[in-house]
Design a protein around this motif. Structure first.
Motif, mmCIF file in Angstrom:
data_model
loop_
_atom_site.group_PDB
_atom_site.id
_atom_site.type_symbol
_atom_site.label_atom_id
_atom_site.label_comp_id
_atom_site.label_asym_id
_atom_site.label_seq_id
_atom_site.Cartn_x
_atom_site.Cartn_y
_atom_site.Cartn_z
ATOM 1 N N GLN A 23 -11.368 4.932 4.860
ATOM 2 C CA GLN A 23 -9.946 4.597 5.047
ATOM 3 C C GLN A 23 -9.817 3.168 5.557
ATOM 4 O O GLN A 23 -9.028 2.374 5.044
ATOM 5 C CB GLN A 23 -9.301 5.561 6.046
ATOM 6 C CG GLN A 23 -9.018 6.933 5.468
ATOM 7 C CD GLN A 23 -8.456 7.874 6.506
ATOM 8 O OE1 GLN A 23 -8.176 7.479 7.624
ATOM 9 N NE2 GLN A 23 -8.317 9.130 6.139
ATOM 10 N N PHE A 70 0.879 -1.167 0.000
ATOM 11 C CA PHE A 70 0.000 0.000 0.000
ATOM 12 C C PHE A 70 0.915 1.215 0.000
ATOM 13 O O PHE A 70 1.505 1.572 1.013
ATOM 14 C CB PHE A 70 -0.914 0.009 1.231
ATOM 15 C CG PHE A 70 -2.107 0.908 1.076
ATOM 16 C CD1 PHE A 70 -1.946 2.263 0.792
ATOM 17 C CD2 PHE A 70 -3.401 0.409 1.196
ATOM 18 C CE1 PHE A 70 -3.045 3.086 0.638
ATOM 19 C CE2 PHE A 70 -4.508 1.237 1.043
ATOM 20 C CZ PHE A 70 -4.327 2.580 0.763
ATOM 21 N N ARG A 91 -6.008 -5.585 1.815
ATOM 22 C CA ARG A 91 -5.543 -6.826 2.437
ATOM 23 C C ARG A 91 -6.222 -8.032 1.813
ATOM 24 O O ARG A 91 -5.588 -9.026 1.505
ATOM 25 C CB ARG A 91 -5.819 -6.791 3.936
ATOM 26 C CG ARG A 91 -4.713 -6.117 4.681
ATOM 27 C CD ARG A 91 -4.664 -6.528 6.148
ATOM 28 N NE ARG A 91 -3.998 -5.474 6.884
ATOM 29 C CZ ARG A 91 -4.631 -4.598 7.637
ATOM 30 N NH1 ARG A 91 -5.926 -4.681 7.803
ATOM 31 N NH2 ARG A 91 -3.967 -3.638 8.241
ATOM 32 N N LEU A 121 -2.741 4.869 6.317
ATOM 33 C CA LEU A 121 -3.010 3.761 5.409
ATOM 34 C C LEU A 121 -1.774 3.031 4.917
ATOM 35 O O LEU A 121 -1.821 1.832 4.639
ATOM 36 C CB LEU A 121 -3.771 4.273 4.190
ATOM 37 C CG LEU A 121 -5.207 4.739 4.413
ATOM 38 C CD1 LEU A 121 -5.723 5.429 3.168
ATOM 39 C CD2 LEU A 121 -6.079 3.562 4.765
ATOM 40 N N LYS A 179 -8.251 -0.117 3.447
ATOM 41 C CA LYS A 179 -7.159 -0.932 3.983
ATOM 42 C C LYS A 179 -7.581 -2.406 3.999
ATOM 43 O O LYS A 179 -6.807 -3.290 3.619
ATOM 44 C CB LYS A 179 -6.837 -0.434 5.402
ATOM 45 C CG LYS A 179 -5.575 -0.995 5.988
ATOM 46 C CD LYS A 179 -4.347 -0.309 5.424
ATOM 47 C CE LYS A 179 -3.078 -1.050 5.871
ATOM 48 N NZ LYS A 179 -1.905 -0.597 5.136
#
Lengths: 350, 306
Positions: free
Chosen positions: A177, A35, A185, A204, A181
């Motif tokens: 946010q 990320f 994942r 993040l 995330k």
């Protein structure tokens, strides 16, 4: 970075618009599954880098590699990356489901399969059952999710996000946010996230590149960027910093080179009290105190006239009005005073 | 903050003076209906009297007749004119010819306007864009007659077209229906380019990028994103070129040779034949065609986002 092929490799990438160097000789590797955030003020070149990776702009010079393949001259439809646009760019004449299924339709996926996959993608962004609506019938946050579903349903290797949360209000932004995330994942693909919001980038990212004037000013983990800014620009753009230029730090701190310290690392004590070991003390007066909820932000004027910002947890019960004019001893731990001078690369991490 | 009780507190900013104009403004801002009435009276008067009444007069006249002896209009109800116009083979032929010309002009104009408008809206830089908009509008400053006669000379025997195509064994189409189609296409092109250009301006660049980003090649993006969004603008543009072509009779006179369109029939019947009721009946043909055309456009949903 020698054994593993990076998801994205930019080499000597340059983009000029007339006289302006929007991107200036940029080298960057972004790892698989990372990320990665590109953080900078508007006009710093971060969005241009994103558009160069997507293929909407062609570089003046340099190359873009996607998983080891040179895609510099390829059209956007020929690159295995997808973009979530700042304005979402949903097709207004199509339903939400048709929007999400668009990439599959273009690839010739059958009607039944693309319907199923689009509905699954909508479900993954908590929008199951919204497929029949038009984009105009959705709220900003919902449109954002449709844009995410549309970009991820075609399973790109890299997802590019151009300030995707910029148009949302604070509460929604914080919620998105978390969802972003989680999505990253669960998909396990590389996210490249452009933002001018430093807090968002810190929250993040696995790694952040801080952009300024077409160059990367600093590259590192959120902790490295925040705790060890390597230039006055990074120190002041990411969070708040008290910056001492070379002259001031020599005079006030007795240290060589320019230094920076975060407001929350500074403590205030009664004048004349004993200084802690390994710390520097400066005499000053509180000129402003502002209550900000979790803490109180104080502005202290030192004897030399320099003003420094201090963030103090709300332990004192004294009112802000009371504290203005207080004489204080400002205590700074020497270890918290970060050097802002360029250091040789091999000692940078010590 | 009782500023009304203590006006001297705001001494720095003088109160606005109480002029009659100000009192009228205050009155109007408080009485929405009066305001609306004042705003709408004049345009409604114009629309009602000049436009609707004229159309109604046209409709009524079509049901009157002309005394063949005196040449005076007799105001007694008859369906003769309508029957003549609907069943007469001359009128059927000319109507088909006129609709054919109008359709052809519309198709040609849209075919030319689409790439031109796309270039203007999406490819050209801001400076070139302004220049092109002016270039498209410029011909509208010149008189219709001048432009029609210019085409007459361009298409004349030994004219520019002859001169240019002669080396390749071609020749000018001469005066006739092809010349009418060419000239009308030229005349109405700005009216077709501008709505399409405006429609393309409303399609954000990011939508084109998003389509390309999702894997669509250029033609796919055109077909799946641009055209559906542009459809209302194209319909609007076609209404201009189609209706203007339906009513034209001057261009036909100038470059059409012996051919006649509906407008010519109206013109002859008002003038030489002195049969105003028959002229009215003929004039109802394009009105009827436009009603059908607009209804079809409405059915397609194209008029909803105009």
């Amino acid at each position: 970075m020698t054994s593993v092929t990076p998801a994205i490799r930019l080499t000597a990438l340059t983009k000029t618009f007339g006289e302006v160097h929007a991107v200036d000789n940029l080298d960057l590797d972004i790892a698989e599954g990372e990320f990665f955030s590109m953080l900078g003020p508007s006009g710093s070149g971060k969005t241009t880098v994103l558009r160069l990776i997507a293929g909407f702009e062609l570089p003046t010079s340099g190359t873009v590699e996607l998983q080891g393949q040179d895609v510099t001259r390829r059209a956007p439809f020929d690159r295995d990356v997808n973009t979530v646009f700042q304005d979402y760019a949903l097709f207004p004449h199509m339903t939400v489901l048709d929007n999400v299924a668009y990439g599959l339709r273009v690839r010739g996926v059958g009607k039944k399969e693309r319907r199923e996959r689009a509905e699954a993608a909508l479900a993954s962004v908590a929008l199951a059952g919204y497929g029949g609506r038009k984009p105009t019938q959705l709220s900003g946050g919902q449109r954002q999710r449709v844009a995410l579903a549309r970009a991820t349903v075609v399973q790109p290797k890299v997802l590019l996000l151009d300030e995707p949360l910029g148009a949302l209000d604070l509460k929604l932004r914080e919620q998105m946010q978390v969802e972003l995330k989680e999505l990253q994942r669960s998909l396990g693909i590389t996210f490249i996230f452009v933002t001018h919001d430093q807090e968002e980038a810190l929250t993040l990212s696995d790694r952040i590149a801080v952009f300024n004037q077409g160059r990367i000013e600093q590259l590192g983990t959120p902790r490295e960027i925040y705790e060890h800014p390597q230039s006055p620009f990074v120190a002041s753009f990411v969070g708040t910093s008290n910056i001492f230029d070379a002259e001031q730090s020599q005079q006030l701190l007795g240290m060589p080179g320019s230094r920076s310290i975060r407001p929350e690392k500074i403590t205030l004590h009664p004048p004349g009290s004993a200084a802690a070991k390994g710390s520097i003390s400066l005499e000053g007066t509180v000129v402003e105190a502002v209550y900000v909820g979790t803490a109180t932000r104080l502005l202290v004027e030192l004897a030399s006239g320099k003003r420094i910002s201090v963030l103090e947890q709300n332990v004192s019960s004294r009112s802000e009005d009371d504290r203005r004019g207080d004489a204080v001893r400002v205590q700074l731990a020497a270890s918290d005073l970060v050097s802002l001078d360029p250091v040789p690369a091999n000692t940078a991490t010590s | 903050m009782s500023s009304a009780a203590t006006p001297h507190v705001t001494a720095g900013v003088p109160q606005p003076r109480d002029t009659p104009a100000r009192r009228i403004s205050v009155f109007l801002s408080q009485h929405a209906r009066v305001r609306l009435g004042l705003l709408l009276t004049a345009p409604l008067f114009w629309l009602g009297l000049v436009y609707v009444v004229a159309l109604a007069a046209l409709l009524i006249t079509a049901f009157w007749t002309v005394d063949s002896f005196t040449g005076q209009v007799r105001t007694e109800f008859t369906l003769d004119n309508i029957i003549t116009v609907v069943t007469g083979s001359l009128y059927q032929t000319v109507t088909l010819r006129t609709v054919g010309v109008a359709l052809l002009v519309t198709v040609i104009d849209i075919a030319i306007a689409l790439p031109v408008a796309f270039f203007m809206a999406k490819v050209a830089g801001p400076r070139l864009q302004r220049i092109l908009v002016i270039a498209v509008l410029m011909p509208l400053w010149a008189s219709y007659l001048v432009k029609a006669y210019a085409w007459r000379s361009v298409l004349a025997e030994g004219g520019v077209v002859d001169w240019m195509t002669a080396p390749f064994g071609g020749s000018s189409p001469g005066y006739g229906l092809p010349a009418v189609v060419i000239t009308l296409s030229y005349l109405w092109l700005p009216y077709v380019i501008l709505p399409i250009y405006a429609g393309l301006e409303r399609v954000p660049d990011s939508l084109l990028e998003a389509s390309s980003d999702l894997g669509a090649k250029t033609w796919r993006t055109m077909g799946s994103v641009v055209m559906p969004m542009l459809w209302p603008s194209i319909i609007a543009a076609s209404i201009f070129s189609f209706s203007l072509s339906l009513g034209d009779y001057i261009t036909v006179n100038i470059v059409g040779g012996a051919n006649q369109l509906l407008g010519n029939l109206v013109y002859t019947n008002v003038g030489a034949a002195n049969n105003l009721p028959l002229a009215s009946a003929i004039a109802l043909i394009p009105v009827a065609i436009m009603i059908v055309y607009l209804t079809a456009a409405r059915r397609s949903g194209a008029l909803e986002n105009l």
